[in-house]
Scaffold this motif. Structure first.
Motif, PDB file in Angstrom:
ATOM      1  N   PHE A  10      66.602   2.971  21.047  1.00 36.09           N
ATOM      2  CA  PHE A  10      65.359   3.047  20.303  1.00 36.09           C
ATOM      3  C   PHE A  10      64.040   4.267  21.339  1.00 36.09           C
ATOM      4  O   PHE A  10      63.520   5.603  21.229  1.00 36.09           O
ATOM      5  N   CYS A  11      64.513   4.060  22.192  1.00 38.23           N
ATOM      6  CA  CYS A  11      63.630   4.243  23.383  1.00 38.23           C
ATOM      7  C   CYS A  11      64.402   5.800  23.881  1.00 38.23           C
ATOM      8  O   CYS A  11      63.247   7.434  24.116  1.00 38.23           O
ATOM      9  N   ARG A  12      65.253   6.475  23.744  1.00 36.15           N
ATOM     10  CA  ARG A  12      65.678   7.831  23.614  1.00 36.15           C
ATOM     11  C   ARG A  12      65.863   8.489  22.265  1.00 36.15           C
ATOM     12  O   ARG A  12      64.685   9.633  23.010  1.00 36.15           O
ATOM     13  N   MET A  13      65.680   7.627  21.154  1.00 36.80           N
ATOM     14  CA  MET A  13      65.765   8.942  20.053  1.00 36.80           C
ATOM     15  C   MET A  13      63.770   8.689  20.191  1.00 36.80           C
ATOM     16  O   MET A  13      63.239   9.901  19.740  1.00 36.80           O
ATOM     17  N   ILE A  14      63.040   7.428  20.535  1.00 41.57           N
ATOM     18  CA  ILE A  14      61.709   8.505  20.227  1.00 41.57           C
ATOM     19  C   ILE A  14      60.974   9.313  21.523  1.00 41.57           C
ATOM     20  O   ILE A  14      60.367  11.136  21.627  1.00 41.57           O
ATOM     21  N   THR A  15      62.057   9.481  23.009  1.00 42.26           N
ATOM     22  CA  THR A  15      61.828  10.376  23.775  1.00 42.26           C
ATOM     23  C   THR A  15      61.758  12.433  22.652  1.00 42.26           C
ATOM     24  O   THR A  15      61.620  13.166  23.034  1.00 42.26           O
ATOM     25  N   GLU A  16      63.797  11.920  22.904  1.00 37.83           N
ATOM     26  CA  GLU A  16      64.027  13.422  22.379  1.00 37.83           C
ATOM     27  C   GLU A  16      63.131  13.768  21.015  1.00 37.83           C
ATOM     28  O   GLU A  16      62.852  14.811  20.844  1.00 37.83           O
ATOM     29  N   LYS A  17      63.088  12.514  20.036  1.00 42.01           N
ATOM     30  CA  LYS A  17      62.708  13.815  18.987  1.00 42.01           C
ATOM     31  C   LYS A  17      60.965  13.571  18.436  1.00 42.01           C
ATOM     32  O   LYS A  17      60.163  14.546  17.890  1.00 42.01           O
ATOM     33  N   ALA A  18      60.335  12.199  18.838  1.00 35.90           N
ATOM     34  CA  ALA A  18      59.504  12.112  18.525  1.00 35.90           C
ATOM     35  C   ALA A  18      58.031  12.834  20.028  1.00 35.90           C
ATOM     36  O   ALA A  18      56.530  13.417  19.832  1.00 35.90           O
ATOM     37  N   GLY A  19      58.707  12.187  20.742  1.00 34.72           N
ATOM     38  CA  GLY A  19      57.995  13.507  22.092  1.00 34.72           C
ATOM     39  C   GLY A  19      57.073  11.646  22.850  1.00 34.72           C
ATOM     40  O   GLY A  19      56.227  12.821  23.249  1.00 34.72           O
ATOM     41  N   VAL A  20      57.673  11.015  23.037  1.00 39.43           N
ATOM     42  CA  VAL A  20      57.140   9.943  23.236  1.00 39.43           C
ATOM     43  C   VAL A  20      58.066   9.094  24.350  1.00 39.43           C
ATOM     44  O   VAL A  20      58.931   8.940  23.270  1.00 39.43           O
ATOM     45  N   ALA A  21      57.524   9.261  25.488  1.00 31.87           N
ATOM     46  CA  ALA A  21      59.083   8.136  26.332  1.00 31.87           C
ATOM     47  C   ALA A  21      58.285   6.502  26.354  1.00 31.87           C
ATOM     48  O   ALA A  21      57.104   6.595  27.578  1.00 31.87           O
ATOM     49  N   ALA A  22      59.117   5.921  26.655  1.00 25.74           N
ATOM     50  CA  ALA A  22      58.892   4.116  26.852  1.00 25.74           C
ATOM     51  C   ALA A  22      60.330   3.825  27.506  1.00 25.74           C
ATOM     52  O   ALA A  22      61.279   4.507  27.573  1.00 25.74           O
ATOM     53  N   ILE A  23      60.169   2.533  27.391  1.00 24.17           N
ATOM     54  CA  ILE A  23      61.221   2.144  28.377  1.00 24.17           C
ATOM     55  C   ILE A  23      61.568   0.702  27.256  1.00 24.17           C
ATOM     56  O   ILE A  23      61.275   0.068  27.201  1.00 24.17           O
ATOM     57  N   PRO A  24      62.888   1.056  27.680  1.00 20.89           N
ATOM     58  CA  PRO A  24      64.144  -0.239  26.322  1.00 20.89           C
ATOM     59  C   PRO A  24      63.585  -1.638  27.580  1.00 20.89           C
ATOM     60  O   PRO A  24      64.167  -1.538  28.901  1.00 20.89           O
ATOM     61  N   VAL A  25      63.500  -2.566  27.231  1.00 16.88           N
ATOM     62  CA  VAL A  25      62.434  -4.088  27.935  1.00 16.88           C
ATOM     63  C   VAL A  25      64.170  -4.330  28.432  1.00 16.88           C
ATOM     64  O   VAL A  25      64.424  -4.839  29.079  1.00 16.88           O
ATOM     65  N   SER A  26      65.178  -4.596  27.493  1.00 13.29           N
ATOM     66  CA  SER A  26      66.997  -5.559  27.282  1.00 13.29           C
ATOM     67  C   SER A  26      67.048  -4.563  29.440  1.00 13.29           C
ATOM     68  O   SER A  26      67.972  -5.716  30.076  1.00 13.29           O
ATOM     69  N   ALA A  27      66.370  -3.656  30.012  1.00 12.31           N
ATOM     70  CA  ALA A  27      67.212  -3.325  31.115  1.00 12.31           C
ATOM     71  C   ALA A  27      66.308  -4.351  32.062  1.00 12.31           C
ATOM     72  O   ALA A  27      66.715  -3.623  33.515  1.00 12.31           O
ATOM     73  N   PHE A  28      65.503  -4.668  32.161  1.00  9.87           N
ATOM     74  CA  PHE A  28      64.919  -5.988  32.666  1.00  9.87           C
ATOM     75  C   PHE A  28      65.492  -7.023  32.386  1.00  9.87           C
ATOM     76  O   PHE A  28      65.192  -8.626  32.946  1.00  9.87           O
ATOM     77  N   TYR A  29      67.263  -7.314  31.838  1.00 12.78           N
ATOM     78  CA  TYR A  29      67.768  -8.528  32.046  1.00 12.78           C
ATOM     79  C   TYR A  29      69.382  -8.348  32.689  1.00 12.78           C
ATOM     80  O   TYR A  29      70.141  -7.139  31.544  1.00 12.78           O
ATOM     81  N   GLN A  30      69.571  -9.058  32.956  1.00 20.01           N
ATOM     82  CA  GLN A  30      71.051  -9.159  33.236  1.00 20.01           C
ATOM     83  C   GLN A  30      72.226  -8.596  31.642  1.00 20.01           C
ATOM     84  O   GLN A  30      72.949  -8.691  31.995  1.00 20.01           O
ATOM     85  N   GLY A  31      71.464  -9.329  30.776  1.00 20.95           N
ATOM     86  CA  GLY A  31      72.678  -8.992  29.286  1.00 20.95           C
ATOM     87  C   GLY A  31      72.267  -9.978  28.647  1.00 20.95           C
ATOM     88  O   GLY A  31      71.046 -10.975  28.913  1.00 20.95           O
ATOM     89  N   GLY A  32      72.460  -9.839  27.368  1.00 23.16           N
ATOM     90  CA  GLY A  32      71.756 -11.028  25.436  1.00 23.16           C
ATOM     91  C   GLY A  32      70.566 -10.701  25.598  1.00 23.16           C
ATOM     92  O   GLY A  32      70.325 -12.020  25.650  1.00 23.16           O
TER      93      GLY A  32
END
Ligand code: PMP
Ligand code: GLN
Length: 398
Positions: free
Chosen positions: A333-355
């Motif tokens: 989703f974050c990659r898509m909105i950066t590339e296609k809508a021109g808005v960058a955000a951070i995926p919240v899963s990056a703040f977890y080890q997994g799951g």
């Protein structure tokens, strides 16, 4: 790679760098990486220029310049009622270095370290490299309530440290007095220290007040409090931070710091010392300004179809994009909105080890009103088009 340390070799590039690079490539409004825009205090920037011209330009003491150690001590006393002496302060090159110095200085191989997910991405690699074993518990959306039973169960005979980040990146949780008292009791019972990442200490909203763990009875001796001038003055590139702790706790942290960066540029220290003393109005007013920006972004994201979670502090809000009908992961989703809508955000899963929950994106609202409005306009397109995974793969419209 034969010559690489396996732990770091296995790490990807940090998500903040990754998303900022992608944002630059696509000319996106960058609501990803947590850096403010339009909030830099001009007088402080000018003070740095003066300090640069005046010098000195040689190594300051590894513990920090006397003026900054004094200014941080005064700030702790004034802001939080934590009477502090300069000897209890060590200046670092940002909170990131402060965290690393704490983990390298305090952890013995085999020690267990309790952490609460979602968490800032620099903690785990350094804790592991220091020989620590992370024990993770979670706060869950949408209320991010402290899971008291799991937290109690995470402590054991080998627990050495707890890492506590309040206000929390990314979820904006501000720990309340009752939660902190519960944590303090656990630390006492297990004779542990807490590394308290309080870089967003002045950024609390809606009348909430940040409570440093160190201010609870008996916690001065257990809390290692970390601050960041980058966050206090909206100048994240300056990378000036500090550790405040009892001198005997600070001593092993200083041993690690002397071999990490040793010291921090003197003009930056001089300017931050001046700012802590002279820019108190700025410091007191920032949360009000950011609360307005939080509300602006939250209203816009809600109108664009997101379900926005409440945020009590920090630069960030978390938004559920499932109502948009997007079925891919948060990274997609974050990659898509950066590339296609021109808005960058951070995926919240990056703040977890997994799951991790995979339908939340973190948006930074410490940006100009104009940037926030442009981002919202662009994101409206998503709500109208309800993108799917097919859109991502180029098999359907955005
Ligand atoms: N801790 C948290 C929770 C953060 O969000 C950040 C990022 N700014 C840091 C530490 C690092 O701060 P600094 O830029 O002062 O190294
Ligand atoms: N703390 C910032 C964030 O969460 C980023 C810091 C960094 O880029 N290392 O976005």
């Amino acid at each position: 790679m034969a010559h690489a340390n396996s732990l770091f070799a296995a790490c990807g590039t940090t998500i903040f760098e990754t998303m900022s690079r992608l944002a630059n490539t696509h000319g996106a409004v960058n609501l990803g990486q947590g850096f403010p825009e339009g909030l830099e205090p001009a007088a402080l920037v000018e003070r740095l220029a003066q300090a640069d011209r005046a010098g000195p330009h040689q190594y300051p003491s590894m513990m920090g310049t006397p003026s900054l150690r004094q200014a941080v001590a005064d700030h702790e006393t004034r802001a939080w009622g934590l009477a502090t002496r300069p000897e209890q302060v060590m200046v670092t090159s940002g909170a990131t270095e402060a965290l690393a110095a704490c983990f390298f200085g305090l952890i013995e191989p085999g020690d267990e370290v309790v952490l609460i997910e979602p968490l800032y991405d620099s903690y785990l690699p350094i804790i592991r490299r220091a020989g620590g074993t992370p024990k993770l518990v979670r706060v869950e959306p949408p209320h991010w309530t402290l899971p008291r039973e799991q937290l109690t169960a995470a402590f054991g005979p080998r627990t050495r440290l707890l890492v506590l980040n309040s206000p929390t990146n990314p979820c904006g949780k501000v720990y309340d007095a009752d939660e902190l008292a519960f944590i303090a009791d656990l630390l006492d019972r297990h004779d542990c220290l807490a590394v308290c990442d309080e870089v967003y200490e002045h950024l609390t909203f809606d009348g909430r007040r940040h409570i440093p763990l160190a201010s609870l009875p008996g916690m001065r001796a257990r809390a290692v409090k970390i601050g960041s001038a980058g966050k206090i003055f909206s100048l994240t590139g300056w990378k000036v931070g500090w550790v405040v702790a009892e001198t005997e706790v600070l001593a092993p942290i200083a041993k690690a710091h002397q071999f990490l960066t040793f010291t921090t540029p003197p003009s930056l220290q001089e300017a931050v010392a001046w700012g802590l003393e002279q820019q108190r109005d700025y410091l007191d007013g920032l949360a009000g300004v950011l609360q307005g920006r939080r509300d602006r972004l939250a209203a816009g994201l809600t109108a664009a179809g997101f379900r926005v979670l409440p945020t009590g502090g920090s630069y960030f809000l978390t938004a559920d994009f499932a109502p948009l009908g997007f079925t891919g992961s948060d990274a997609d989703f974050c990659r898509m909105i950066t590339e296609k809508a021109g808005v960058a955000a951070i995926p919240v899963s990056a703040f977890y080890q997994g799951g991790a929950p995979a339908h939340y994106a973190r948006f930074c609202f410490a940006k100009t009103d104009d940037a926030i409005d442009r981002a919202i306009e662009r994101l409206q397109v998503l709500w109208l088009a309800r993108p799917t995974k097919e859109a991502l793969d180029g098999r359907g419209p955005l």
